[in-house]
Design a protein around this motif. Structure first.
Motif, PDB file in Angstrom:
ATOM      1  N   TYR A   2      -3.241  -2.526   8.133  1.00 36.00           N
ATOM      2  CA  TYR A   2      -1.988  -2.649   7.561  1.00 36.00           C
ATOM      3  C   TYR A   2      -0.732  -3.033   8.605  1.00 36.00           C
ATOM      4  N   THR A   3       0.243  -3.539   7.979  1.00 30.60           N
ATOM      5  CA  THR A   3       1.396  -4.084   8.726  1.00 30.60           C
ATOM      6  C   THR A   3       2.659  -3.420   7.734  1.00 30.60           C
ATOM      7  N   GLY A   4       3.827  -2.955   8.626  1.00 30.56           N
ATOM      8  CA  GLY A   4       4.894  -2.624   8.198  1.00 30.56           C
ATOM      9  C   GLY A   4       5.670  -3.492   7.504  1.00 30.56           C
ATOM     10  N   ASN A  23       2.315  -1.656  12.268  1.00 23.58           N
ATOM     11  CA  ASN A  23       1.856  -0.570  11.470  1.00 23.58           C
ATOM     12  C   ASN A  23       2.551   0.766  11.805  1.00 23.58           C
ATOM     13  N   SER A  24       3.274   1.428  10.654  1.00 26.20           N
ATOM     14  CA  SER A  24       4.285   2.289  10.953  1.00 26.20           C
ATOM     15  C   SER A  24       3.779   3.639  10.271  1.00 26.20           C
ATOM     16  N   ARG A  25       4.448   4.601  10.633  1.00 24.06           N
ATOM     17  CA  ARG A  25       4.099   6.244  10.147  1.00 24.06           C
ATOM     18  C   ARG A  25       5.590   6.649  10.413  1.00 24.06           C
ATOM     19  N   ASP A  26       5.948   7.408   9.295  1.00 25.41           N
ATOM     20  CA  ASP A  26       7.371   7.986   9.381  1.00 25.41           C
ATOM     21  C   ASP A  26       8.444   7.359   9.466  1.00 25.41           C
ATOM     22  N   ASP A  27       8.420   6.007   8.886  1.00 25.16           N
ATOM     23  CA  ASP A  27       9.519   5.008   8.867  1.00 25.16           C
ATOM     24  C   ASP A  27      10.656   5.623   8.390  1.00 25.16           C
ATOM     25  N   LYS A  28      11.812   5.388   8.922  1.00 18.55           N
ATOM     26  CA  LYS A  28      13.179   5.797   8.226  1.00 18.55           C
ATOM     27  C   LYS A  28      14.181   4.717   8.268  1.00 18.55           C
ATOM     28  N   LEU A  29      15.134   4.789   7.289  1.00 19.54           N
ATOM     29  CA  LEU A  29      16.053   3.677   7.237  1.00 19.54           C
ATOM     30  C   LEU A  29      17.482   4.292   7.221  1.00 19.54           C
ATOM     31  N   ILE A  30      18.413   3.462   7.781  1.00 21.23           N
ATOM     32  CA  ILE A  30      19.783   3.852   7.591  1.00 21.23           C
ATOM     33  C   ILE A  30      20.810   2.593   7.764  1.00 21.23           C
ATOM     34  N   LEU A  31      21.795   2.608   6.742  1.00 22.41           N
ATOM     35  CA  LEU A  31      22.460   1.325   7.035  1.00 22.41           C
ATOM     36  C   LEU A  31      23.700   1.505   8.096  1.00 22.41           C
ATOM     37  N   GLY A  32      23.674   0.214   8.606  1.00 18.36           N
ATOM     38  CA  GLY A  32      24.644   0.207   9.972  1.00 18.36           C
ATOM     39  C   GLY A  32      26.216  -0.644   9.411  1.00 18.36           C
ATOM     40  N   ILE A  84      18.830  -3.347  -3.054  1.00 19.34           N
ATOM     41  CA  ILE A  84      18.081  -2.401  -2.768  1.00 19.34           C
ATOM     42  C   ILE A  84      17.318  -2.939  -1.360  1.00 19.34           C
ATOM     43  N   ILE A  85      16.933  -1.866  -0.595  1.00 19.22           N
ATOM     44  CA  ILE A  85      16.327  -2.162   0.652  1.00 19.22           C
ATOM     45  C   ILE A  85      15.106  -0.976   0.569  1.00 19.22           C
ATOM     46  N   LEU A  86      14.083  -1.628   0.854  1.00 19.13           N
ATOM     47  CA  LEU A  86      12.632  -0.731   0.975  1.00 19.13           C
ATOM     48  C   LEU A  86      11.888  -0.887   2.010  1.00 19.13           C
ATOM     49  N   SER A  87      11.424   0.102   2.617  1.00 23.52           N
ATOM     50  CA  SER A  87      10.433   0.025   3.723  1.00 23.52           C
ATOM     51  C   SER A  87       9.007   0.546   3.333  1.00 23.52           C
ATOM     52  N   GLY A  88       7.896   0.043   3.903  1.00 27.78           N
ATOM     53  CA  GLY A  88       6.583   0.748   3.496  1.00 27.78           C
ATOM     54  C   GLY A  88       5.469  -0.124   4.138  1.00 27.78           C
ATOM     55  N   THR A  89       4.352  -0.168   3.699  1.00 25.23           N
ATOM     56  CA  THR A  89       3.166  -0.891   4.494  1.00 25.23           C
ATOM     57  C   THR A  89       2.558  -1.839   3.377  1.00 25.23           C
ATOM     58  N   LYS A  90       1.672  -2.857   3.850  1.00 28.15           N
ATOM     59  CA  LYS A  90       1.211  -3.806   3.106  1.00 28.15           C
ATOM     60  C   LYS A  90      -0.238  -4.242   3.863  1.00 28.15           C
ATOM     61  N   ARG A  91      -1.280  -4.507   3.131  1.00 29.61           N
ATOM     62  CA  ARG A  91      -2.537  -4.982   3.696  1.00 29.61           C
ATOM     63  C   ARG A  91      -2.376  -6.025   4.404  1.00 29.61           C
ATOM     64  N   SER A  92      -3.001  -6.088   5.651  1.00 25.06           N
ATOM     65  CA  SER A  92      -2.819  -7.154   6.609  1.00 25.06           C
ATOM     66  C   SER A  92      -4.103  -7.656   7.102  1.00 25.06           C
ATOM     67  N   GLY A  93      -4.249  -9.159   7.400  1.00 26.85           N
ATOM     68  CA  GLY A  93      -5.598  -9.401   7.900  1.00 26.85           C
ATOM     69  C   GLY A  93      -5.699  -9.636   9.468  1.00 26.85           C
ATOM     70  N   THR A 139       0.669  -1.222  -0.016  1.00 27.00           N
ATOM     71  CA  THR A 139       0.105  -0.013   0.258  1.00 27.00           C
ATOM     72  C   THR A 139       0.889   1.228  -0.101  1.00 27.00           C
ATOM     73  N   SER A 140       2.186   1.189   0.372  1.00 22.65           N
ATOM     74  CA  SER A 140       2.901   2.292   0.163  1.00 22.65           C
ATOM     75  C   SER A 140       4.666   1.779   0.400  1.00 22.65           C
ATOM     76  N   ILE A 141       5.209   2.526  -0.342  1.00 24.81           N
ATOM     77  CA  ILE A 141       6.856   2.600  -0.205  1.00 24.81           C
ATOM     78  C   ILE A 141       7.424   3.970   0.178  1.00 24.81           C
ATOM     79  N   ASN A 142       8.200   4.071   1.305  1.00 28.33           N
ATOM     80  CA  ASN A 142       8.523   5.251   1.892  1.00 28.33           C
ATOM     81  C   ASN A 142       9.857   5.680   1.861  1.00 28.33           C
ATOM     82  N   ASN A 143      10.760   4.435   1.806  1.00 26.92           N
ATOM     83  CA  ASN A 143      11.951   4.794   1.783  1.00 26.92           C
ATOM     84  C   ASN A 143      12.971   3.681   0.907  1.00 26.92           C
ATOM     85  N   ILE A 144      14.109   4.134   0.352  1.00 28.70           N
ATOM     86  CA  ILE A 144      14.825   3.396  -0.362  1.00 28.70           C
ATOM     87  C   ILE A 144      16.328   3.521  -0.240  1.00 28.70           C
ATOM     88  N   ILE A 145      17.175   2.515   0.194  1.00 31.59           N
ATOM     89  CA  ILE A 145      18.635   2.678   0.502  1.00 31.59           C
ATOM     90  C   ILE A 145      19.110   1.435  -0.295  1.00 31.59           C
TER      91      ILE A 145
END
Length: 267
Positions: free
Chosen positions: A169-171, A190-199, A155-164, A142-148
């Motif tokens: 929704y589930t992050g 279920n997330s909002r304003d998720d952010k990613l960084i490589l460690g 490629i690493i992506l974060s977002g949300t998807k439909r959940s039962g 349902t959404s893709i919020n970040n790409i690193i």
């Protein structure tokens, strides 16, 4: 001299006498040619109409399944949302589409049904040529919020998807290889304003806000997830009733420590 010509009048202009019977044969040949040309034109028209009908059937019925109501008007729409660049100069475009003829170049996909919008990831070489396109987990996203990108340009992506579950929704956190192969999916609240960084060692810090109903109050908690390069959770830290600052960015210091700025209410 004149008398001899008169006597030989039957032999005057012999070329006309030899051709006196040919006009009928020539007319017959023309009729045959016209018939052949006419049938050829009819055959070509029939072939063209057949191809048009087959094309119409394929376009309108082959991909019309998957829960798309026949009464719903299909809209061919595409939207681009994110773009990222790896260390070798390749560009990756993230967007969504319900196009019936989206130009996918790999076998790891399902055609859209024209109703749900599917998220796609497209790889462009540095010269602008498309190398591949990929539908991300089909129609659940349902959404893709970040790409690193990690050190191997995965490629690493974060977002949300439909959940039962109770939450609709589930992050999700996804890792996709440079050859469009899904390596793993990590799910979180279920997330909002998720952010990613490589460690360190291609580990990933995932920071997000989770909303919870605490009685009559809506509580927002900040979560920090530390995840290995293979998608396994190492640890998670929760900050109750906190909120990320709108201008928050994530930083890694020289000692591989995560630096983050958020606001937490005082008790």
């Amino acid at each position: 001299m004149i008398i001899s010509l008169m006597e030989d009048e039957n032999n005057l202009f012999p070329e006309y006498q030899t051709k006196s019977e040919k006009p009928e044969v020539s007319k017959f040949n023309k009729i045959v040619k016209r018939i052949i040309i006419g049938f050829s034109i009819l055959f070509l028209v029939f072939l063209l109409l057949s191809l048009l009908i087959i094309g119409f059937i394929i376009t309108n019925f082959q991909f019309s399944g998957g829960g798309c109501d026949s009464e719903v008007k299909l809209v061919d729409d595409e939207v681009a949302e994110l773009i990222g660049k790896d260390a070798t100069g390749n560009f990756y475009l993230v967007g969504r589409t319900n196009s019936l003829d989206f130009p996918l170049l790999t076998q790891n996909y399902t055609h859209t049904d024209g109703f749900y919008q599917y998220y796609y990831l497209t790889k462009f070489r540095s010269d602008g040529v498309i190398e591949w396109s990929y539908f991300i987990n089909e129609s659940d996203i349902t959404s893709i919020n970040n790409i690193i990108f990690d050190d191997s340009n995965n490629i690493i992506l974060s977002g949300t998807k439909r959940s039962g579950s109770v939450s609709p929704y589930t992050g999700i956190l996804l890792k996709i290889s440079t050859s469009a192969k899904l390596q793993w999916i990590y799910e979180f609240d279920n997330s909002r304003d998720d952010k990613l960084i490589l460690g360190e060692n291609n580990s990933i810090y995932l920071v997000y806000i989770d909303r919870n109903n605490d009685g009559e109050n809506l509580v927002e908690d900040v979560y920090i997830n530390y995840i290995t390069s293979s998608g396994d959770l190492i640890w998670v830290k929760q900050y109750v009733d906190a909120q990320l600052n709108p201008k928050t960015d994530l930083y890694i210091d020289k000692s591989s420590n995560l630096i983050i700025y958020f606001i937490q209410k005082m008790s």
